[in-house]
Design an enzyme around this catalytic site. Structure first.
Site, short mmCIF file in Angstrom:
data_model
loop_
_atom_site.label_atom_id
_atom_site.label_comp_id
_atom_site.label_asym_id
_atom_site.label_seq_id
_atom_site.Cartn_x
_atom_site.Cartn_y
_atom_site.Cartn_z
N MET A 1 -9.11 8.07 -0.29
CA MET A 1 -9.99 8.43 0.84
C MET A 1 -10.53 9.84 0.64
O MET A 1 -9.78 10.75 0.28
CB MET A 1 -9.19 8.41 2.15
CG MET A 1 -8.49 7.10 2.42
SD MET A 1 -7.55 7.21 3.96
CE MET A 1 -6.76 5.60 3.95
N MET B 1 -11.51 -5.96 5.08
CA MET B 1 -10.74 -5.02 5.91
C MET B 1 -10.45 -5.68 7.25
O MET B 1 -11.36 -6.14 7.94
CB MET B 1 -11.53 -3.72 6.14
CG MET B 1 -11.66 -2.81 4.94
SD MET B 1 -10.11 -2.40 4.12
CE MET B 1 -9.17 -1.61 5.44
N HIS C 1 -1.14 -1.27 -4.37
CA HIS C 1 -2.42 -1.01 -3.71
C HIS C 1 -2.51 0.49 -3.44
O HIS C 1 -1.65 1.07 -2.78
CB HIS C 1 -2.50 -1.81 -2.41
CG HIS C 1 -3.81 -1.68 -1.71
ND1 HIS C 1 -4.93 -2.43 -2.04
CD2 HIS C 1 -4.21 -0.87 -0.68
CE1 HIS C 1 -5.94 -2.10 -1.25
NE2 HIS C 1 -5.53 -1.15 -0.42
N ASP D 1 -6.61 -6.54 4.08
CA ASP D 1 -5.98 -5.22 4.13
C ASP D 1 -6.09 -4.62 5.53
O ASP D 1 -7.20 -4.42 6.03
CB ASP D 1 -6.71 -4.33 3.11
CG ASP D 1 -6.14 -2.93 3.00
OD1 ASP D 1 -5.07 -2.66 3.57
OD2 ASP D 1 -6.78 -2.11 2.32
N MET E 1 -12.17 4.34 -0.83
CA MET E 1 -12.85 4.61 0.44
C MET E 1 -13.57 5.94 0.29
O MET E 1 -13.21 6.95 0.92
CB MET E 1 -11.83 4.61 1.58
CG MET E 1 -11.35 3.21 1.92
SD MET E 1 -9.83 3.20 2.88
CE MET E 1 -8.64 3.26 1.54
N ASP F 1 -4.78 3.60 -2.00
CA ASP F 1 -5.87 3.91 -1.07
C ASP F 1 -6.42 5.31 -1.31
O ASP F 1 -5.75 6.30 -1.01
CB ASP F 1 -5.37 3.79 0.37
CG ASP F 1 -5.12 2.35 0.76
OD1 ASP F 1 -6.07 1.55 0.66
OD2 ASP F 1 -3.98 2.02 1.15
N GLY G 1 -3.35 4.04 7.94
CA GLY G 1 -2.37 2.96 7.98
C GLY G 1 -1.89 2.77 9.41
O GLY G 1 -2.22 3.57 10.30
N SER H 1 0.84 -1.20 0.00
CA SER H 1 0.00 0.00 0.00
C SER H 1 0.87 1.24 0.00
O SER H 1 1.63 1.49 0.95
CB SER H 1 -0.89 0.01 1.24
OG SER H 1 -1.41 1.32 1.41
N HIS I 1 -8.35 1.01 -4.14
CA HIS I 1 -9.29 0.80 -3.04
C HIS I 1 -9.99 2.13 -2.76
O HIS I 1 -9.38 3.04 -2.21
CB HIS I 1 -8.48 0.29 -1.83
CG HIS I 1 -9.26 0.09 -0.59
ND1 HIS I 1 -8.66 -0.10 0.64
CD2 HIS I 1 -10.60 0.05 -0.35
CE1 HIS I 1 -9.58 -0.25 1.56
NE2 HIS I 1 -10.76 -0.15 0.99
C1 DX5 Z 1 -6.49 1.50 5.45
C2 DX5 Z 1 -6.00 1.17 4.06
C3 DX5 Z 1 -4.88 0.22 4.03
C4 DX5 Z 1 -3.65 0.70 4.73
C5 DX5 Z 1 -2.88 -0.50 5.20
O1 DX5 Z 1 -7.62 2.27 5.38
O2 DX5 Z 1 -7.03 0.64 3.28
O3 DX5 Z 1 -4.57 -0.19 2.70
O4 DX5 Z 1 -2.84 1.50 3.91
O5 DX5 Z 1 -1.83 -0.03 5.97
P1 DX5 Z 1 -1.16 -0.92 7.10
O6 DX5 Z 1 -0.60 -2.10 6.40
O7 DX5 Z 1 -0.16 0.01 7.67
O8 DX5 Z 1 -2.26 -1.29 8.05
ZN ZN Z 2 -6.49 -0.33 1.29
#
Ligand code: DX5
Ligand code: ZN
Length: 216
Positions: free
Chosen positions: A37, A137, A33, A175, A68, A35, A144, A8, A66
């Site tokens: 948001m 999830m 990956h 994830d 969000m 993310d 993260g 990620s 991904h």
């Molecule tokens: C969280 C994200 C993840 C995140 C994972 O909302 O969807 O992809 O980046 O990070 P780690 O591996 O640090 O939990």
């Molecule tokens: Zn993610």
């Protein structure tokens, strides 16, 4: 199938993304990956389409995006143009999930559906046969570096059973909080794709960390 690793980029060095993209290119990782948001569906804002567009020409592996965000239907075309290969929407963000999945496929991308930690796997019963991927999830989305939620193991096993029952081709992706303390057990339960952010990018040697996850 050997499991896949999807680092990620949320945990990458944003002041030098090129370096981390090249590290992933050279590593044993399988996907990027990404993310996305929006500060509404989740309590954080990350990055968007311009970042994908600028790293796509450098990246040599597929983009697992991904979303969000609320109403992810609005951006299917824009992310496809920006280089997304897999478009991963949250179950909780879609009122008409079947239509959303059809639109993703019509755009030429693979379709993924993501479940928050509180959302039961059984809710996918009537859609799983249409999916290329289900993302479970293992933390609450938005940040993260959070702690892995133990209940995810049994969700992976339940999802595996549902996929077999429905003759679905969907891959199982996990994830959040993935590291060497839980990765092996997730694979043993049936996970096909492991996402990892902090565990890879905060490690002393990210390429070796990726190789370690890949060799499990
Ligand atoms: C969280 C994200 C993840 C995140 C994972 O909302 O969807 O992809 O980046 O990070 P780690 O591996 O640090 O939990
Ligand atoms: Zn993610």
């Amino acid at each position: 199938m050997k499991h896949l690793i999807a680092p990620s980029l949320l945990a990458a060095d944003f002041s030098n993304l090129k370096k981390d993209v090249e590290m992933i290119n050279q590593s044993e990782a399988d996907w990027f990956h990404l993310d996305i948001m929006d500060g509404v569906f989740v309590p954080n804002i990350s990055f968007g389409i311009p970042i994908l567009e600028s790293i796509k020409p450098l990246a040599k592996k597929p983009f697992d995006v991904h979303l969000m965000i609320t109403d992810p239907d609005r951006y299917i075309e824009a992310f496809q143009k920006a280089g997304a290969d897999i478009y991963n929407v949250h179950y909780e963000a879609c009122n008409h999930l079947h239509r959303t999945v059809q639109s993703i496929h019509a755009s030429g991308m693979k379709a993924g559906v993501t479940l928050n930690p509180h959302t039961p796997v059984a809710l996918l019963e009537d859609i799983v046969a249409d999916l290329d991927l289900v993302l479970l999830m293992s933390v609450n989305p938005g940040f993260g570096g959070q702690k892995y939620i133990q209940n995810t193991y049994s969700k992976v096993a339940q999802l595996k059973e549902l996929i077999l029952k429905k003759n679905s081709r969907a891959l199982i992706e996990v994830d959040g909080g993935v590291d060497n303390s839980n990765a092996k057990q997730l694979i043993d339960q049936g996970a096909d794709v492991l996402v990892a952010g902090s565990y890879i990018f905060k490690s002393a040697n990210p390429m070796e960390t990726i190789a370690g996850l890949k060799s499990l």
